[in-house]
Design a protein around this motif. Structure first.
Motif, short mmCIF file in Angstrom:
data_model
loop_
_atom_site.label_atom_id
_atom_site.label_comp_id
_atom_site.label_asym_id
_atom_site.label_seq_id
_atom_site.Cartn_x
_atom_site.Cartn_y
_atom_site.Cartn_z
N ILE A 1 8.82 9.95 -5.46
CA ILE A 1 8.49 10.89 -4.39
C ILE A 1 9.51 10.68 -3.26
N PRO A 2 9.74 11.72 -2.46
CA PRO A 2 10.75 11.61 -1.40
C PRO A 2 10.33 10.68 -0.27
N GLU A 3 11.32 10.16 0.43
CA GLU A 3 11.05 9.26 1.55
C GLU A 3 10.18 9.93 2.60
N SER A 4 10.34 11.23 2.80
CA SER A 4 9.52 11.93 3.79
C SER A 4 8.04 11.87 3.43
N ILE B 1 6.67 9.43 1.63
CA ILE B 1 6.29 8.03 1.84
C ILE B 1 5.96 7.80 3.31
N GLN B 2 6.79 8.34 4.20
CA GLN B 2 6.55 8.20 5.63
C GLN B 2 5.23 8.85 6.03
N GLN B 3 4.92 9.99 5.44
CA GLN B 3 3.65 10.66 5.74
C GLN B 3 2.48 9.82 5.25
N LEU B 4 2.61 9.21 4.09
CA LEU B 4 1.55 8.32 3.60
C LEU B 4 1.36 7.13 4.52
N GLU B 5 2.44 6.59 5.05
CA GLU B 5 2.33 5.48 6.00
C GLU B 5 1.57 5.90 7.25
N LEU B 6 1.86 7.10 7.72
CA LEU B 6 1.16 7.61 8.91
C LEU B 6 -0.32 7.84 8.64
N THR B 7 -0.59 8.48 7.52
CA THR B 7 -1.96 8.87 7.20
C THR B 7 -2.83 7.70 6.77
N LEU C 1 6.60 -1.79 -2.13
CA LEU C 1 5.75 -0.62 -2.34
C LEU C 1 6.54 0.65 -2.06
N LYS C 2 7.34 0.66 -1.01
CA LYS C 2 8.15 1.83 -0.71
C LYS C 2 9.12 2.12 -1.86
N GLU C 3 9.69 1.07 -2.42
CA GLU C 3 10.60 1.25 -3.55
C GLU C 3 9.86 1.82 -4.76
N LEU C 4 8.67 1.30 -5.04
CA LEU C 4 7.89 1.81 -6.17
C LEU C 4 7.57 3.29 -5.98
N LEU C 5 7.14 3.66 -4.80
CA LEU C 5 6.83 5.06 -4.53
C LEU C 5 8.08 5.93 -4.65
N PHE C 6 9.19 5.45 -4.13
CA PHE C 6 10.44 6.20 -4.18
C PHE C 6 10.94 6.39 -5.61
N LEU C 7 10.84 5.35 -6.40
CA LEU C 7 11.33 5.42 -7.78
C LEU C 7 10.32 6.07 -8.73
N ALA C 8 9.04 5.78 -8.53
CA ALA C 8 8.05 6.17 -9.54
C ALA C 8 6.69 6.53 -8.95
N ASN D 1 -5.14 11.43 -11.06
CA ASN D 1 -4.68 11.94 -9.77
C ASN D 1 -3.32 12.61 -9.89
N ASP D 2 -3.14 13.66 -9.09
CA ASP D 2 -1.89 14.42 -9.12
C ASP D 2 -0.89 13.99 -8.07
N SER D 3 -1.30 13.13 -7.14
CA SER D 3 -0.39 12.70 -6.08
C SER D 3 -0.88 11.38 -5.49
N GLN D 4 -0.01 10.76 -4.71
CA GLN D 4 -0.40 9.54 -4.01
C GLN D 4 -1.50 9.84 -2.99
N GLN D 5 -1.45 11.01 -2.40
CA GLN D 5 -2.49 11.44 -1.46
C GLN D 5 -3.85 11.44 -2.16
N GLU D 6 -3.92 12.01 -3.35
CA GLU D 6 -5.18 12.04 -4.10
C GLU D 6 -5.64 10.64 -4.46
N ILE D 7 -4.73 9.75 -4.78
CA ILE D 7 -5.11 8.37 -5.09
C ILE D 7 -5.77 7.74 -3.89
N GLN D 8 -5.18 7.92 -2.71
CA GLN D 8 -5.74 7.34 -1.49
C GLN D 8 -7.12 7.93 -1.18
N GLU D 9 -7.27 9.24 -1.36
CA GLU D 9 -8.57 9.88 -1.11
C GLU D 9 -9.62 9.37 -2.09
#
Length: 86
Positions: free
Chosen positions: A29-32, A34-40, A51-58, A70-78
Motif C-alpha cells: 500500500i502507498p506511504e500516504s 500508511i500515514q493515514q492509518l497512523e493518524l486514524t 511494520l511500515k515496511e511490511l505495509l509498504f511491501l505487502a 478483509n479487503d484493506s488494512q482499514q477493515e482489519i483495524q475495524e
C-alpha cells in the motif's frame, strides 16, 4: 521507502517464482495510506519501521501473512476494534 528490516521480503516478492500460473506476488500500500492509518489507528504516532515496511511491501497482499477476509488494512483495524472492543 527505504527498506531496512524486510529486505528478504523485498528481494522475494513472489512465493512461487517458477510457477507461471500461481505465484502469490506481494502487493503493498502507498506511504500516504500508511500515514493515514497512523493518524486514524495510532493517534498520529508513527508505526515501528518494520511494520511500515511490511505495509509498504505487502499491506494489500502477502503470501506470508493472512489478512483474512478483509479487503484493506482499514477493515482489519475495524474488525479488531469490533472483536476486542478497542
Amino acid at each position: 521507502m527505504n527498506i531496512k528490516y524486510l529486505q528478504h521480503l523485498k528481494d522475494n516478492p513472489v512465493a512461487y517464482p517458477n510457477d507461471t500460473e500461481l505465484q502469490f506476488k506481494i502487493k503493498g500500500i502507498p506511504e500516504s495510506e500508511i500515514q493515514q492509518l497512523e493518524l486514524t489507528w495510532n493517534n498520529g504516532n508513527l508505526f515501528p519501521q518494520a511494520l511500515k515496511e511490511l505495509l509498504f511491501l505487502a499491506g494489500d497482499f502477502c503470501y506470508v501473512c493472512d489478512y483474512g477476509p478483509n479487503d484493506s488494512q482499514q477493515e482489519i483495524q475495524e474488525w479488531i476494534k469490533r472483536a476486542y472492543g478497542r
